[in-house]
Scaffold this active site. Structure first.
Site, PDB file in Angstrom:
ATOM      1  CG  ASP A  38      -2.070   0.954   1.096  1.00 38.31           C
ATOM      2  OD1 ASP A  38      -3.230   0.501   1.024  1.00 38.31           O
ATOM      3  OD2 ASP A  38      -1.818   2.186   1.057  1.00 38.31           O
ATOM      4  CG  ASN A  93     -12.385  -0.848   3.907  1.00 37.13           C
ATOM      5  OD1 ASN A  93     -12.765  -1.277   4.990  1.00 37.13           O
ATOM      6  ND2 ASN A  93     -11.234  -0.214   3.754  1.00 37.13           N
ATOM      7  CD  GLN A 100     -14.902  -0.564  -2.574  1.00 40.48           C
ATOM      8  OE1 GLN A 100     -16.059  -0.792  -2.235  1.00 40.48           O
ATOM      9  NE2 GLN A 100     -14.313  -1.178  -3.581  1.00 40.48           N
ATOM     10  CB  VAL A 102      -9.343   1.835  -4.887  1.00 40.20           C
ATOM     11  CG1 VAL A 102      -9.022   1.304  -6.281  1.00 40.20           C
ATOM     12  CG2 VAL A 102      -8.351   2.932  -4.491  1.00 40.20           C
ATOM     13  CG  HIS A 106      -8.692  -3.102  -2.356  1.00 43.54           C
ATOM     14  ND1 HIS A 106      -9.649  -2.417  -3.071  1.00 43.54           N
ATOM     15  CD2 HIS A 106      -8.525  -2.411  -1.202  1.00 43.54           C
ATOM     16  CE1 HIS A 106     -10.034  -1.353  -2.391  1.00 43.54           C
ATOM     17  NE2 HIS A 106      -9.377  -1.332  -1.241  1.00 43.54           N
ATOM     18  CG  HIS A 108      -6.856  -3.022   3.103  1.00 41.56           C
ATOM     19  ND1 HIS A 108      -6.132  -1.863   2.922  1.00 41.56           N
ATOM     20  CD2 HIS A 108      -8.094  -2.779   2.583  1.00 41.56           C
ATOM     21  CE1 HIS A 108      -6.895  -0.946   2.329  1.00 41.56           C
ATOM     22  NE2 HIS A 108      -8.089  -1.482   2.114  1.00 41.56           N
TER      23      HIS A 108
HETATM   24  P1  AMP Z   1      -9.795   1.292   0.361  1.00 36.93           P
HETATM   25  O1  AMP Z   1      -9.879   2.598   1.097  1.00 36.93           O
HETATM   26  O2  AMP Z   1     -10.203   0.090   1.155  1.00 36.93           O
HETATM   27  O3  AMP Z   1     -10.503   1.375  -0.981  1.00 36.93           O
HETATM   28  O4  AMP Z   1      -8.244   1.052   0.068  1.00 36.93           O
HETATM   29  C1  AMP Z   1      -7.573   1.619  -0.995  1.00 36.93           C
HETATM   30  C2  AMP Z   1      -6.111   1.576  -0.644  1.00 36.93           C
HETATM   31  O5  AMP Z   1      -5.364   1.757  -1.832  1.00 36.93           O
HETATM   32  C3  AMP Z   1      -5.664   2.647   0.342  1.00 36.93           C
HETATM   33  O6  AMP Z   1      -5.110   2.026   1.489  1.00 36.93           O
HETATM   34  C4  AMP Z   1      -4.636   3.444  -0.456  1.00 36.93           C
HETATM   35  O7  AMP Z   1      -3.557   3.888   0.347  1.00 36.93           O
HETATM   36  C5  AMP Z   1      -4.193   2.436  -1.492  1.00 36.93           C
HETATM   37  N1  AMP Z   1      -3.658   2.990  -2.725  1.00 36.93           N
HETATM   38  C6  AMP Z   1      -4.201   3.972  -3.484  1.00 36.93           C
HETATM   39  N2  AMP Z   1      -3.424   4.185  -4.570  1.00 36.93           N
HETATM   40  C7  AMP Z   1      -2.398   3.307  -4.492  1.00 36.93           C
HETATM   41  C8  AMP Z   1      -1.268   3.045  -5.313  1.00 36.93           C
HETATM   42  N3  AMP Z   1      -1.033   3.725  -6.446  1.00 36.93           N
HETATM   43  N4  AMP Z   1      -0.384   2.076  -4.921  1.00 36.93           N
HETATM   44  C9  AMP Z   1      -0.619   1.380  -3.780  1.00 36.93           C
HETATM   45  N5  AMP Z   1      -1.670   1.588  -2.971  1.00 36.93           N
HETATM   46  C10 AMP Z   1      -2.534   2.542  -3.316  1.00 36.93           C
END
Ligand code: AMP
Length: 120
Positions: A38, A93, A100, A102, A106, A108
């Protein structure tokens, strides 16, 4: 609700990572998923396991993804072992209100420090 994340139709940041358009610190790759660190780690070890297939989140997943979902969890445990973690937390999430940000499914994987419960 699934398409290939390796085609431009999936324009989330994780789709761009899967297509090699932006770099990531990858720790695992196989036919079904990749795992990478991350970019904003919330623990000493914070890895994301994502399917190559574009699935928005668990709300949108179906029986068709049953085998894939099991695979993602097994890979989560594998990368945790690779990182030397005896204890770790997995979080998925699903939906903006659950945190969430993204919209590409995914898992974590977090560890390397004591983790409080319940999460915020
Ligand atoms: P969520 O909030 O559960 O959707 O998690 C999305 C995660 O993606 C967050 O922990 C961000 O820090 C991570 N994230 C966003 N962009 C990137 C990236 N380019 N490379 C690695 N992690 C990322």
């Amino acid at each position: 609700m699934a398409d290939s994340a390796e085609t431009p139709q999936n324009d989330t940041i994780f789709g761009r990572i899967l297509r090699g358009e932006i770099p990531c610190d990858q720790v695992h790759a196989d036919e079904q998923c990749i795992a990478f660190r991350d970019v904003a780690p919330q623990a000493p070890v914070h890895i994301l396991v994502i399917p190559r297939e574009h699935v928005v989140n668990l709300v949108e997943a179906s029986e068709k993804q049953a085998e894939l979902l099991g695979h993602l969890l097994l890979v989560a445990a594998q990368v945790a072992r690779q990182e030397g973690l005896d204890a770790f937390r997995t979080v998925i999430n699903s939906g903006a209100e659950a945190g969430q940000t993204v919209f590409h499914l995914h898992v974590h994987v977090m560890g390397g420090r004591p983790l409080a419960w319940p999460p915020g």
